[in-house]
Motif scaffolding. Sequence first.
Motif, mmCIF file in Angstrom:
data_model
loop_
_atom_site.group_PDB
_atom_site.id
_atom_site.type_symbol
_atom_site.label_atom_id
_atom_site.label_comp_id
_atom_site.label_asym_id
_atom_site.label_seq_id
_atom_site.Cartn_x
_atom_site.Cartn_y
_atom_site.Cartn_z
ATOM 1 N N LEU A 122 0.837 -1.194 0.000
ATOM 2 C CA LEU A 122 0.000 0.000 0.000
ATOM 3 C C LEU A 122 0.875 1.248 0.000
ATOM 4 C CD1 LEU A 122 -2.667 -1.105 2.644
ATOM 5 C CD2 LEU A 122 -2.873 -1.140 0.143
ATOM 6 N N PRO A 123 0.603 2.198 -0.882
ATOM 7 C CA PRO A 123 1.466 3.391 -0.963
ATOM 8 C C PRO A 123 1.491 4.208 0.312
ATOM 9 C CG PRO A 123 -0.522 3.651 -2.317
ATOM 10 C CD PRO A 123 -0.480 2.217 -1.889
ATOM 11 N N GLN A 124 0.460 4.071 1.154
ATOM 12 C CA GLN A 124 0.406 4.832 2.407
ATOM 13 C C GLN A 124 1.266 4.210 3.507
ATOM 14 O OE1 GLN A 124 -2.191 3.641 0.717
ATOM 15 N NE2 GLN A 124 -3.498 5.350 0.116
ATOM 16 N N CYS A 125 1.754 2.992 3.291
ATOM 17 C CA CYS A 125 2.521 2.295 4.322
ATOM 18 C C CYS A 125 3.919 2.902 4.454
ATOM 19 C CB CYS A 125 2.636 0.816 3.987
ATOM 20 S SG CYS A 125 3.631 -0.133 5.156
ATOM 21 N N ARG A 126 4.282 3.256 5.688
ATOM 22 C CA ARG A 126 5.588 3.856 5.953
ATOM 23 C C ARG A 126 6.487 2.965 6.808
ATOM 24 N NH1 ARG A 126 4.213 6.050 2.275
ATOM 25 N NH2 ARG A 126 3.726 8.251 1.896
ATOM 26 N N ALA A 127 5.915 1.895 7.385
ATOM 27 C CA ALA A 127 6.694 0.993 8.230
ATOM 28 C C ALA A 127 5.891 -0.276 8.467
ATOM 29 C CB ALA A 127 7.033 1.650 9.564
ATOM 30 N N LEU A 128 6.592 -1.353 8.847
ATOM 31 C CA LEU A 128 5.931 -2.593 9.223
ATOM 32 C C LEU A 128 6.107 -2.822 10.723
ATOM 33 C CD1 LEU A 128 6.837 -5.077 6.333
ATOM 34 C CD2 LEU A 128 4.684 -3.849 6.708
ATOM 35 N N ALA A 129 5.048 -3.346 11.342
ATOM 36 C CA ALA A 129 5.067 -3.618 12.785
ATOM 37 C C ALA A 129 4.417 -4.961 13.046
ATOM 38 C CB ALA A 129 4.304 -2.517 13.537
ATOM 39 N N SER A 130 5.011 -5.736 13.946
ATOM 40 C CA SER A 130 4.412 -7.008 14.324
ATOM 41 C C SER A 130 3.514 -6.813 15.543
ATOM 42 C CB SER A 130 5.497 -8.051 14.631
ATOM 43 O OG SER A 130 6.187 -7.726 15.822
ATOM 44 N N ALA A 131 2.683 -7.822 15.814
ATOM 45 C CA ALA A 131 1.818 -7.829 16.997
ATOM 46 C C ALA A 131 1.948 -9.208 17.624
ATOM 47 C CB ALA A 131 0.369 -7.547 16.615
ATOM 48 N N SER A 132 2.455 -9.284 18.859
ATOM 49 C CA SER A 132 2.785 -10.584 19.436
ATOM 50 C C SER A 132 1.569 -11.494 19.583
ATOM 51 C CB SER A 132 3.485 -10.415 20.782
ATOM 52 O OG SER A 132 2.604 -9.910 21.770
ATOM 53 N N PHE A 133 0.407 -10.943 19.920
ATOM 54 C CA PHE A 133 -0.798 -11.766 20.060
ATOM 55 C C PHE A 133 -1.094 -12.488 18.748
ATOM 56 C CE2 PHE A 133 -5.264 -12.689 19.710
ATOM 57 C CZ PHE A 133 -5.668 -13.078 20.982
ATOM 58 N N ALA A 134 -1.026 -11.742 17.650
ATOM 59 C CA ALA A 134 -1.302 -12.339 16.338
ATOM 60 C C ALA A 134 -0.205 -13.310 15.930
ATOM 61 C CB ALA A 134 -1.444 -11.231 15.295
ATOM 62 N N MET A 135 1.057 -12.983 16.233
ATOM 63 C CA MET A 135 2.158 -13.891 15.910
ATOM 64 C C MET A 135 1.965 -15.217 16.628
ATOM 65 S SD MET A 135 3.903 -11.799 14.021
ATOM 66 C CE MET A 135 5.467 -12.575 13.742
ATOM 67 N N ALA A 136 1.543 -15.136 17.906
ATOM 68 C CA ALA A 136 1.321 -16.352 18.690
ATOM 69 C C ALA A 136 0.150 -17.153 18.137
ATOM 70 C CB ALA A 136 1.072 -15.987 20.149
ATOM 71 N N ALA A 137 -0.968 -16.474 17.911
ATOM 72 C CA ALA A 137 -2.176 -17.164 17.440
ATOM 73 C C ALA A 137 -1.937 -17.850 16.100
ATOM 74 C CB ALA A 137 -3.325 -16.174 17.334
ATOM 75 N N SER A 138 -1.168 -17.236 15.228
ATOM 76 C CA SER A 138 -0.903 -17.832 13.918
ATOM 77 C C SER A 138 -0.054 -19.089 14.030
ATOM 78 C CB SER A 138 -0.204 -16.816 13.006
ATOM 79 O OG SER A 138 1.093 -16.503 13.484
ATOM 80 N N GLN A 139 0.599 -19.279 15.201
ATOM 81 C CA GLN A 139 1.399 -20.486 15.442
ATOM 82 C C GLN A 139 0.711 -21.460 16.390
ATOM 83 O OE1 GLN A 139 5.821 -19.690 15.796
ATOM 84 N NE2 GLN A 139 5.079 -17.613 16.062
ATOM 85 N N GLY A 140 -0.533 -21.153 16.757
ATOM 86 C CA GLY A 140 -1.300 -22.067 17.581
ATOM 87 C C GLY A 140 -0.985 -22.031 19.054
ATOM 88 N N VAL A 141 -0.393 -20.921 19.527
ATOM 89 C CA VAL A 141 -0.115 -20.770 20.957
ATOM 90 C C VAL A 141 -0.709 -19.456 21.438
ATOM 91 C CG1 VAL A 141 2.012 -22.122 20.834
ATOM 92 C CG2 VAL A 141 2.134 -19.644 20.563
ATOM 93 N N THR A 142 -0.783 -19.297 22.750
ATOM 94 C CA THR A 142 -1.280 -18.045 23.305
ATOM 95 C C THR A 142 -0.154 -17.021 23.343
ATOM 96 O OG1 THR A 142 -0.723 -18.560 25.605
ATOM 97 C CG2 THR A 142 -2.871 -19.339 24.777
ATOM 98 N N ASP A 143 -0.520 -15.781 23.549
ATOM 99 C CA ASP A 143 0.460 -14.698 23.650
ATOM 100 C C ASP A 143 1.450 -14.987 24.788
ATOM 101 O OD1 ASP A 143 1.549 -12.315 22.817
ATOM 102 O OD2 ASP A 143 0.208 -11.071 24.006
ATOM 103 N N GLU A 144 0.936 -15.536 25.905
ATOM 104 C CA GLU A 144 1.782 -15.836 27.059
ATOM 105 C C GLU A 144 2.748 -16.986 26.781
ATOM 106 O OE1 GLU A 144 -1.545 -13.494 28.049
ATOM 107 O OE2 GLU A 144 -1.539 -15.524 27.182
ATOM 108 N N GLN A 145 2.368 -17.881 25.879
ATOM 109 C CA GLN A 145 3.203 -19.056 25.569
ATOM 110 C C GLN A 145 4.247 -18.787 24.497
ATOM 111 O OE1 GLN A 145 -0.035 -21.627 24.430
ATOM 112 N NE2 GLN A 145 -0.088 -22.685 26.396
ATOM 113 N N LEU A 146 4.132 -17.693 23.786
ATOM 114 C CA LEU A 146 5.040 -17.400 22.670
ATOM 115 C C LEU A 146 6.465 -17.231 23.176
ATOM 116 C CD1 LEU A 146 5.115 -16.717 19.570
ATOM 117 C CD2 LEU A 146 4.997 -14.310 20.273
ATOM 118 N N THR A 147 7.358 -18.103 22.741
ATOM 119 C CA THR A 147 8.750 -18.004 23.168
ATOM 120 C C THR A 147 9.492 -16.971 22.325
ATOM 121 O OG1 THR A 147 9.589 -19.684 21.627
ATOM 122 C CG2 THR A 147 8.709 -20.462 23.756
ATOM 123 N N LEU A 148 10.653 -16.585 22.820
ATOM 124 C CA LEU A 148 11.467 -15.633 22.069
ATOM 125 C C LEU A 148 11.838 -16.198 20.704
ATOM 126 C CD1 LEU A 148 13.155 -13.095 21.680
ATOM 127 C CD2 LEU A 148 14.983 -14.209 23.022
#
Length: 271
Positions: free
Chosen positions: A51-77
Amino acid sequence: MASTAATNPPSTSPSSLSALASSFKALHIPGNPLLLANVYDTVSARIVASLPQCRALASASFAMAASQGVTDEQLTLDQNLAAVAPIAAVAREHALPLTVDIQDGYGDRLEEVVRRVITELGAVGVNLEDSWHETGEMMDEDVAVERVRRVLAVARGLGVEDFVVNARSDAFLMGGEMEESIKRGRRYLDAGATTVFVFWPRTAEMVEADVKKVIDGLGGKVNIGLRLGKGLTSADVARLGAARVSVGPQLYLAAVEAVKGAAKQVFGVVE
């Protein structure tokens, strides 16, 4: 676990990272906020980066965890960094700054975390919480302030002077007063944070007057988390004077609902 990058690509050399960090930090302008549509995998990163309006990318740990089948609290480094690696590749491809959600900094591994997000992923910013992920308790205020300083010290040691810390102030989220989050936030800014993210209680409405109070109380150096389709828009937040806007896991949640709807069509589910 093996490093996510055997050698640093040219775009993550100290000099290029330093320049990228400076340009990223300069995007945080009260009243003209940096807009972040937080991503969680290669596909979402490519969509947002295109998208031309995008100036940076940012992750979200809750979503990163959920996409791997774990909770935010369980997501390891290691899980977190491995999941961010392909996002970092998209950021390099589009010459975009990357900021990584490192939760509470993984306890006593804070310096290791910061070194790895910089050297392995080429990140020039982090989101850092002031509540302990494992216990859900608030950090001592002085400890939280010092952790902001520790992040920046590691970044400076790696030649990234303008590394961006978005310091999350969780007192309001945890049942305290909004004023406590503002007070803590001021100290995080004094310690070198670029912005403060005051996390709203999930059951509390984001009333414009209260959002304005937070923004004014922190001199505009605020990250406001939008609730897409509910209440304030990014234009509203800009008008109120914030420097940064994000959406956390909401792109992931929207994608889940879209898949659910499509799957129901496949199976002829009628509601």
